[in-house]
Design an enzyme around this catalytic site. Structure first.
Site, mmCIF file in Angstrom:
data_model
loop_
_atom_site.group_PDB
_atom_site.id
_atom_site.type_symbol
_atom_site.label_atom_id
_atom_site.label_comp_id
_atom_site.label_asym_id
_atom_site.label_seq_id
_atom_site.Cartn_x
_atom_site.Cartn_y
_atom_site.Cartn_z
ATOM 1 N N CYS A 152 59.533 37.043 5.311
ATOM 2 C CA CYS A 152 58.101 37.027 5.020
ATOM 3 C C CYS A 152 57.631 35.595 4.813
ATOM 4 O O CYS A 152 58.404 34.659 4.858
ATOM 5 C CB CYS A 152 57.794 37.849 3.778
ATOM 6 S SG CYS A 152 58.584 37.157 2.336
ATOM 7 N N CYS B 298 59.443 33.337 2.425
ATOM 8 C CA CYS B 298 60.668 32.699 2.914
ATOM 9 C C CYS B 298 60.321 31.387 3.604
ATOM 10 O O CYS B 298 60.940 30.349 3.362
ATOM 11 C CB CYS B 298 61.381 33.588 3.927
ATOM 12 S SG CYS B 298 61.786 35.221 3.329
ATOM 13 N N ASP C 16 27.720 15.944 22.476
ATOM 14 C CA ASP C 16 27.602 14.678 23.165
ATOM 15 C C ASP C 16 26.887 14.960 24.483
ATOM 16 O O ASP C 16 26.991 16.048 25.031
ATOM 17 C CB ASP C 16 29.016 14.141 23.424
ATOM 18 C CG ASP C 16 28.984 12.730 23.947
ATOM 19 O OD1 ASP C 16 28.216 11.927 23.404
ATOM 20 O OD2 ASP C 16 29.728 12.449 24.900
ATOM 21 N N ASP D 96 33.988 14.416 24.710
ATOM 22 C CA ASP D 96 35.074 14.427 25.679
ATOM 23 C C ASP D 96 36.354 13.838 25.107
ATOM 24 O O ASP D 96 37.358 13.732 25.769
ATOM 25 C CB ASP D 96 34.682 13.761 26.996
ATOM 26 C CG ASP D 96 33.960 12.461 26.778
ATOM 27 O OD1 ASP D 96 34.114 11.881 25.687
ATOM 28 O OD2 ASP D 96 33.233 12.022 27.685
ATOM 29 N N ASP E 38 34.718 9.439 21.787
ATOM 30 C CA ASP E 38 34.071 10.123 20.671
ATOM 31 C C ASP E 38 35.037 10.393 19.524
ATOM 32 O O ASP E 38 34.690 11.088 18.573
ATOM 33 C CB ASP E 38 33.493 11.467 21.139
ATOM 34 C CG ASP E 38 32.507 11.273 22.268
ATOM 35 O OD1 ASP E 38 31.665 10.369 22.157
ATOM 36 O OD2 ASP E 38 32.591 12.020 23.254
#
Ligand SMILES: Nc1ncnc2c1ncn2[C@@H]1O[C@H](COP(=O)(O)OP(=O)(O)OP(=O)(O)O)[C@@H](O)[C@H]1O
Ligand SMILES: [Cu+]
Ligand SMILES: [Mg+2]
Length: 741
Positions: free
Chosen positions: A20, A23, A436, A636, A640
């Site tokens: 789980c 763990c 953009d 892109d 940016d």
């Protein structure tokens, strides 16, 4: 021999034995505590650990030792192939099925014998043998200790690490039933009267829990379908030419720089550059773009895309784990196994749950034994066992990871790669989207449309060649458009003597001994160039949504250059969808106000931030955040990057270039802006799904405990309910896989 580096190294471990999220957490913490480990992340779904470490202070065997100490198994991860993954899953499922079958066969007679306990089923005939305590003992013992061994092992490991999990509850509950029955069995030798046994309680419980686990396993297998599909895209072999000899080799053996032949209709095996041939390529599996893309010499091709009609020779540029496809697989794998912050809720609750439940069970037992049904030991025990079982928080542990896995997998199929669960979660809060302009709202393929001299006449080819020369060294898409446009007019560019790019403004260059200046009004203004003659023409172009750039030679205005970039066909629809979701939409650009407005209007965007310098974009994002907005920035991904990083969610549009994937939280494989509302919708659905899961998992425990404590729930019914709750959580999560947007 292994080389040692003083800088960071990375290792992938294959881990087995995790049951789980707790763990996974434990291993992660343990590894992170090791000296020399800078970061370790454990993926529960894939059963892997990614560890960054310094090889001078810790080694892979040390890491493995640590994992083993914590009670799990680890080995260095081998590169998996799609077939291995499938086989592993199948084997695991088959193993569980066998276990379940044996367990069920052994438990059936016990269950049958139980009908005698209830008045409404007591008319059913039960073979004498099935009622025999010794016969029951023979059936129940292997179920308890051979088939049920994993619960003891799991419980032991958890307790040794100072925590308690569902295994503890199951081991405790079934052992209580088994050993009490064992005691009664021996007692029956001396007392000689019929007593009720509880062997069926332990065996049926184990069987039901195994059934739940099997369903869970099968469902989980389905939720990694996305990765399997991605892995299946890979070509298996490549036709390479080495020293003039063609040979077909396994894809794993292709080296960077190899010359690879791709026949018509074949899959392109690796990422590379076309050196010979013309064709069109179906890239939809990677980019989601359905139209084929033309490829010729110099173009890059992506592995796993399909060559349509021509033969190609390509030079392998990226192989193995560096290919775009491998990167996508990696991102999806990591995202599927990563945690969303909301999981902390579940972790905290299940952490305190088990000890509390054991407490409640003990109280239940004592209250029944001494107060309610004085002296009825077995009755009290039965109630306590039911409490232990019904209170098991396994559904709670499954609630978040299964949804994240299914949600991010489905998103990947839609061409939306979330880098991690936290981003999948954060995206649903977005209420402002900043787009953009170039390459995001528009196609990003500007085309030269106008060149006009100072006096309104056409330009002579000398000036054209100078402009081309000045723009050639620039990497700006506008510059590419200008150069390509001039060359298409049959003019050859000369060499420039010096060149300088002025980000957000333009370029300056010396060509043939003259100083050229190309760019914005502001650039001209700063250099004292009189541009009054250009004003009218320029604003006309801008009104049409074109970008107008001014050219000055030796400080004198000489020409106006117009470049047009078309908006993507789908941009308007996407913007409308975003607005319908109640999201503020803005466009940001370095381009001038008028051009920006014209483009924005075509896309249905009302708010425009124009003439923003590249470094100012992040600032605009911050302003929105200060105003209380949760901002997604879409760009892109290359220039940016700061804005993408500043935004609450950065989405890069790209076909999986390294840079884009690195900077962004989400990569949109399709250029289509509809991916943005899709991503937001997917995130909202996933969060909703998680909340449903958490609610039902908790509600079931909270409602179940008092029912069990007051004696209305037989232990085996509690077991069935528990198995059912886990399965229902997983099934609910799987609904995400079928989400249509
Ligand atoms: N190489 C260049 N040649 C000529 N003009 C340029 C060049 N680079 C930039 N410019 C001018 O500077 C302006 C701003 O450039 P910037 O790169 O900031 O934004 P953009 O690419 O036009 O738009 P976006 O911000 O949407 O990507 C451009 O519109 C153009 O007028
Ligand atoms: Cu459980
Ligand atoms: Mg730009």
């Amino acid at each position: 021999m292994e080389t040692t580096f003083s800088d960071n190294e990375q290792a992938s471990l294959q881990i087995t034995g995790m049951t789980c999220a707790a763990c996974a957490n434990r291993i992660e913490k343990g590894l992170n505590k090791l000296e020399g480990v800078s970061q370790a992340t454990v993926n529960l779904a894939l059963e892997t650990a990614q560890v960054h470490f310094r090889s001078d202070s810790v080694s892979v065997p040390d890491l493995i030792k640590k994992v083993e100490q914590l009670g799990y198994h680890a080995k260095p991860k081998e590169e998996r192939k799609i077939s291995d993954l499938r086989d592993e899953r199948k084997q695991e499922v088959r193993k569980q099925q066998r276990k379940l079958l044996v367990s069920a066969i052994l438990s059936l007679p016990l269950l049958w014998a139980m009908v005698g306990h209830f008045s409404f089923t007591s008319w059913i005939w039960v073979p004498e043998l099935f009622m025999n305590p010794w016969f029951q003992l023979v059936l129940a013992t292997p179920v308890q200790f051979v088939i049920g061994k994993s619960f003891y092992v799991g419980a032991y490991k958890a307790l040794r690490n100072g925590s308690a999990n569902m295994d503890v509850l199951v081991a405790l509950g079934t052992s209580a039933a088994y050993f009490y029955s064992l005691y009664l069995t021996f007692e029956s030798i001396t007392s000689h009267h019929e007593v009720e046994m509880y062997y069926e309680t332990s065996s049926v419980l184990i069987t039901l829990i195994l059934m739940g686990k099997l369903f869970e396993l099968m469902a989980k297998g389905r939720s990694s379908e996305a990765i399997k599909t991605l892995m299946g895209l890979q070509a298996k072999t490549a036709l390479v030419v080495r020293e003039g000899i063609e040979s077909r080799i396994p894809i794993e053996e292709v080296l960077v720089g190899d010359l690879v032949l791709v026949k018509p209709g074949e899959k392109i095996p690796v990422d590379g550059e076309v050196v010979d041939g013309v064709t069109s390529v179906d890239e939809s599996m990677i980019t989601g773009e359905s139209l084929p893309v033309d490829k010729r010499m110099g173009d890059t091709v992506i592995g796993a895309t399909v060559n349509a009609n021509g033969s190609l020779r390509i030079r392998a540029a990226k192989v193995g784990r560096d290919t775009v496809l491998s990167q996508i697989i990696k991102v999806v794998e990591e995202a599927q196994g990563s945690k969303a912050p909301i999981q902390r809720v579940a972790d905290v609750i299940s952490g305190i749950f088990v000890p509390i439940v054991v407490g409640i069970a003990i109280v239940t037992f004592l209250v029944w034994l001494f107060a309610v049904d004085s002296g009825n030991f077995s009755g009290a025990l039965e109630k306590a066992i039911a409490v232990l079982v019904i209170a098991c928080p396994c559904a709670l542990g499954l609630a978040t990871p299964t949804s994240i896995m299914a949600g991010s997998g489905r998103a990947a199929e839609l061409g939306i790669l979330f880098k991690g669960g936290e981003h999948l979660e954060a995206t649903h809060r977005i209420d402002a989207v900043v787009l953009d302009k170039t390459g995001t709202v528009t196609n990003g393929k500007p085309v030269l449309t106008d060149i006009e001299g100072a006096n309104g006449k056409d330009l002579d080819s000398i000036l054209l060649s100078w402009i081309a020369a000045a723009e050639r060294p620039s990497e700006h898409p506008l510059a590419d458009a200008v150069v390509a446009g001039i060359e298409a007019r049959g003019v050859e560019a000369v060499e420039s003597e010096s060149f300088q790019a002025i980000p957000g403004h333009g370029v300056t260059a010396f060509v043939a001994g003259r100083e050229l200046l190309i760019g914005t009004r502001k650039l001209m203004g700063e250099h004292g160039v009189d541009i009054s003659a250009a004003e009218q023409r320029m604003s006309d172009m801008e009104q049409e949504g074109k970008t107008a750039m001014l050219v000055a030679v030796d400080g004198v205005y000489a020409a106006t250059v117009g470049v047009a970039d078309t908006i993507k066909e789908t941009s308007k629809q996407a913007v409308d969808r975003l607005r319908d979701l109640g999201i503020q939409v803005l466009m940001i650009t370095g381009d001038n106000e008028r051009t920006a407005r014209a483009i924005a209007e075509q896309a249905g965007i009302r708010e425009v931030l124009a003439e923003v310098l590249p470094e100012g974009k992040a600032n605009e994002v911050k302003k929105l955040q200060v105003a209380g907005k949760k901002v997604a920035m879409i760009g892109d991904g290359i220039n940016d990057a700061p804005a993408l990083a500043t935004a609450d969610i950065g989405m890069a549009i790209g076909t999986g270039t390294d840079v884009a994937m690195e900077a962004a939280d989400v990569t949109l494989m399709r250029g289509d802006l509809n991916s943005i509302p899709d991503a937001i919708a997917m995130s909202r659905r996933t969060m909703q799904n998680i909340k449903q899961n958490l609610f039902w998992a908790l509600a079931y425990n909270v409602v179940g405990i008092p029912i069990a404590a007051s004696g209305f729930l037989a232990p085996w019914l509690a077991g069935a309910a528990m198995a059912l709750s886990s399965v229902s959580v997983v099934l609910n999560a799987l609904r995400l896989q079928r989400v249509k947007l």
